[in-house]
Design an enzyme around this catalytic site. Structure first.
Site, PDB file in Angstrom:
ATOM      1  N   HIS A   1     -20.984   3.301   8.828  1.00 50.10           N
ATOM      2  CA  HIS A   1     -21.163   3.766   7.447  1.00 50.10           C
ATOM      3  C   HIS A   1     -22.598   4.209   7.167  1.00 50.10           C
ATOM      4  CE1 HIS A   1     -17.156   2.814   5.850  1.00 50.10           C
ATOM      5  NE2 HIS A   1     -17.168   1.837   6.738  1.00 50.10           N
TER       6      HIS A   1
ATOM      7  N   LYS B   1     -16.773  10.126   9.370  1.00 49.38           N
ATOM      8  CA  LYS B   1     -17.219   9.895   8.008  1.00 49.38           C
ATOM      9  C   LYS B   1     -18.264  10.948   7.635  1.00 49.38           C
ATOM     10  CE  LYS B   1     -15.784   5.091   7.698  1.00 49.38           C
ATOM     11  NZ  LYS B   1     -14.911   5.073   8.869  1.00 49.38           N
TER      12      LYS B   1
ATOM     13  N   THR C   1     -19.535   6.648  14.159  1.00 52.09           N
ATOM     14  CA  THR C   1     -18.316   7.425  13.964  1.00 52.09           C
ATOM     15  C   THR C   1     -18.642   8.887  13.711  1.00 52.09           C
ATOM     16  OG1 THR C   1     -16.248   7.586  12.721  1.00 52.09           O
ATOM     17  CG2 THR C   1     -18.224   7.070  11.463  1.00 52.09           C
TER      18      THR C   1
ATOM     19  N   SER D   1     -20.823 -13.134  16.253  1.00 53.07           N
ATOM     20  CA  SER D   1     -20.283 -12.072  15.406  1.00 53.07           C
ATOM     21  C   SER D   1     -20.393 -12.441  13.930  1.00 53.07           C
ATOM     22  CB  SER D   1     -18.812 -11.831  15.771  1.00 53.07           C
ATOM     23  OG  SER D   1     -18.227 -10.831  14.980  1.00 53.07           O
TER      24      SER D   1
ATOM     25  N   ARG E   1       0.839  -1.199   0.000  1.00 56.03           N
ATOM     26  CA  ARG E   1       0.000   0.000   0.000  1.00 56.03           C
ATOM     27  C   ARG E   1       0.871   1.245   0.000  1.00 56.03           C
ATOM     28  NH1 ARG E   1      -5.380  -1.589   3.237  1.00 56.03           N
ATOM     29  NH2 ARG E   1      -5.173  -3.845   3.133  1.00 56.03           N
TER      30      ARG E   1
ATOM     31  N   THR F   1      -6.948   6.767  27.591  1.00 52.36           N
ATOM     32  CA  THR F   1      -6.698   7.466  26.335  1.00 52.36           C
ATOM     33  C   THR F   1      -7.061   8.944  26.457  1.00 52.36           C
ATOM     34  OG1 THR F   1      -7.149   5.480  25.036  1.00 52.36           O
ATOM     35  CG2 THR F   1      -7.255   7.574  23.877  1.00 52.36           C
TER      36      THR F   1
ATOM     37  N   SER G   1     -19.103  -2.115   4.573  1.00 52.21           N
ATOM     38  CA  SER G   1     -18.542  -1.050   3.743  1.00 52.21           C
ATOM     39  C   SER G   1     -17.882  -1.514   2.460  1.00 52.21           C
ATOM     40  CB  SER G   1     -17.526  -0.249   4.555  1.00 52.21           C
ATOM     41  OG  SER G   1     -16.427  -1.073   4.937  1.00 52.21           O
TER      42      SER G   1
ATOM     43  N   LYS H   1     -16.937 -17.071  21.734  1.00 52.73           N
ATOM     44  CA  LYS H   1     -17.410 -16.394  20.525  1.00 52.73           C
ATOM     45  C   LYS H   1     -17.932 -17.412  19.537  1.00 52.73           C
ATOM     46  CE  LYS H   1     -12.880 -16.414  18.259  1.00 52.73           C
ATOM     47  NZ  LYS H   1     -11.801 -15.589  17.684  1.00 52.73           N
TER      48      LYS H   1
ATOM     49  N   THR I   1      -8.217  -6.613   3.541  1.00 49.95           N
ATOM     50  CA  THR I   1      -9.453  -5.851   3.716  1.00 49.95           C
ATOM     51  C   THR I   1     -10.624  -6.564   3.052  1.00 49.95           C
ATOM     52  OG1 THR I   1      -8.132  -3.826   3.720  1.00 49.95           O
ATOM     53  CG2 THR I   1     -10.499  -3.580   3.435  1.00 49.95           C
TER      54      THR I   1
END
Length: 407
Positions: free
Chosen positions: A217, A248, A245, A137, A21, A277, A189, A156, A363
């Protein structure tokens, strides 16, 4: 041991597979989005049109957002000064969380530095609060959700993407008394497909499971006030924890969860990803709040955004190109080969001034490499014409099969 050799070998593998990339340096032109300046390594500059940004509605340059940020900087300066527990909770953070909670019809909201951290921190903390929790999930959930589920140390179950029968089978196989949570996204997405939210909520009710919905999204772009697909479909009351988010559609930075006051307070109190944080800058919080409030009342940008996405898909499919169309704003053009994808991306930039990054493994699965276009309300008809003509020419130049791939 020559440690550098290992890093060199790892990078060489990416180059050999065509998956390395590269970043390009661009300077967005304030007030002129989606146009930007490409600053080349040799020092020269070239104008480009951005076709892969996630500032879906152009709010990153909207005067309402910029004015709010300027006012906050003038009032309190740049940084927040620390974590939320020390000195990083300001009036701007509280006002933003109140705005988000109202957007989603929830009692409370909790702002993180990114939606990635919000997912990771929340999903990795829930088993501490619900001993024995099993998380179900979706197989195509975002990396942040996968990481949060992986790190939490609890049980999970991975169900096939949007496969309700598989999800039901997994739920039926577990002890009915065990606490459960189904984690999924409203819009995925990379393909741009919707989740069957109502049906998943029905299963959650049947098996006494909580629901965790990632609307990253979708927030700002769907629903009468931009509350996402769950708001659009009248299902927000059936979602226990919603992730969104600010980076975006809202054009700033940060992420959040919205839920009951007790859930938000518990995550605030137990999640290391929140506790340790530094909080987002007050100016970002102010800009985000202004953006959320503005889009609650502005349906025009959402309508225009959907129209531009539909037009681009129609134009590309009219050329026999393999566009995935799930009736969302995402426009994935499948190339199917990492080398060809990178070549198309490079040629679009160098020859046509069109900036779109290649999307490769991990991805997306191998063999589904793609260019992912994100049209916005401010992409003009001329921008779309230029893009379609450029892709048509390059597709032929690369001798890519249209008839076999289209459909």
């Amino acid at each position: 041991m020559k440690y550098e050799d290992h890093f060199t070998a790892a990078l060489d593998r990416l180059h050999e597979e065509g998956r390395y990339r590269t970043f390009i340096d661009i300077a967005r032109e304030n007030g002129n989005f989606p146009h930007a300046i490409w600053k080349k390594p040799d020092g020269s500059e070239t104008p480009v049109t951005v076709w892969c940004g996630n500032d879906y509605l152009g709010m990153g340059q909207h005067p309402v957002v910029l004015n709010a940020m300027h006012e906050a900087i003038e009032a309190v300066g740049a940084g927040s000064g620390g974590t939320r527990n020390i000195s990083g909770t300001t009036i701007y953070h509280k006002a933003l969380e109140d705005e988000i909670a109202d957007l989603h019809g929830k009692e409370a909201a909790l702002v993180f530095t990114s939606a990635y951290i919000a997912n990771d921190a929340t999903l990795s903390t829930l088993p501490k609060l619900l001993p024995g929790l099993i998380i179900y999930s979706d197989a195509l959930n975002h990396a942040s959700m996968i990481e949060g589920v992986r790190r939490n140390g609890g049980a999970k179950r991975i169900f096939r993407h949007n496969d309700l029968d598989h999800l039901r089978a997994l739920l039926e196989a577990d002890d009915p008394s065990t606490p459960k949570l189904i984690a999924f996204e409203s819009i995925y997405s990379m393909d741009g497909d919707f989740a069957p939210i109502e049906e998943i909520c029905d299963l959650a009710d049947e098996f006494n499971s909580m629901t965790y919905l990632d609307e990253v999204h979708a927030v700002g772009m769907y629903g009468p006030r931009g509350g996402g697909v769950a708001e659009r479909d009248g299902l927000i009351g059936r979602i226990d924890i919603l992730n969104g988010t600010l980076a975006k559609a809202y054009g700033t930075m940060g992420g959040y969860i919205a839920a009951s006051a007790k859930i938000c307070d518990a995550i605030r109190s137990y999640a290391p990803g929140f506790i340790f944080t530094t909080s987002i800058a007050p100016a970002l919080a102010a800009g985000a709040r202004a953006s959320v409030a503005f889009l609650k009342a502005d349906m025009h940008l959402r309508d225009e955004h959907q129209a531009k996405a539909s037009i681009l898909k129609l134009r590309l499919r009219g050329l026999g190109l393999p566009v995935i169309d799930h009736k969302t704003h995402i426009v994935p053009l499948i190339v199917g080969n990492p080398v060809h994808t990178k070549k198309l991306s490079d040629k679009l930039l160098e020859d046509f001034g069109i900036y779109v990054q290649p999307i490769n493994f991990p991805t997306v699965p191998r063999g589904t490499e793609r260019l992912r276009f994100t049209p916005s309300p401010v992409h003009s008809t001329e921008n779309i014409n230029h893009l379609v003509k450029a892709i048509d020419k390059l597709w032929s130049h690369c001798a890519l099969n249209r008839a076999e791939l289209a459909g």
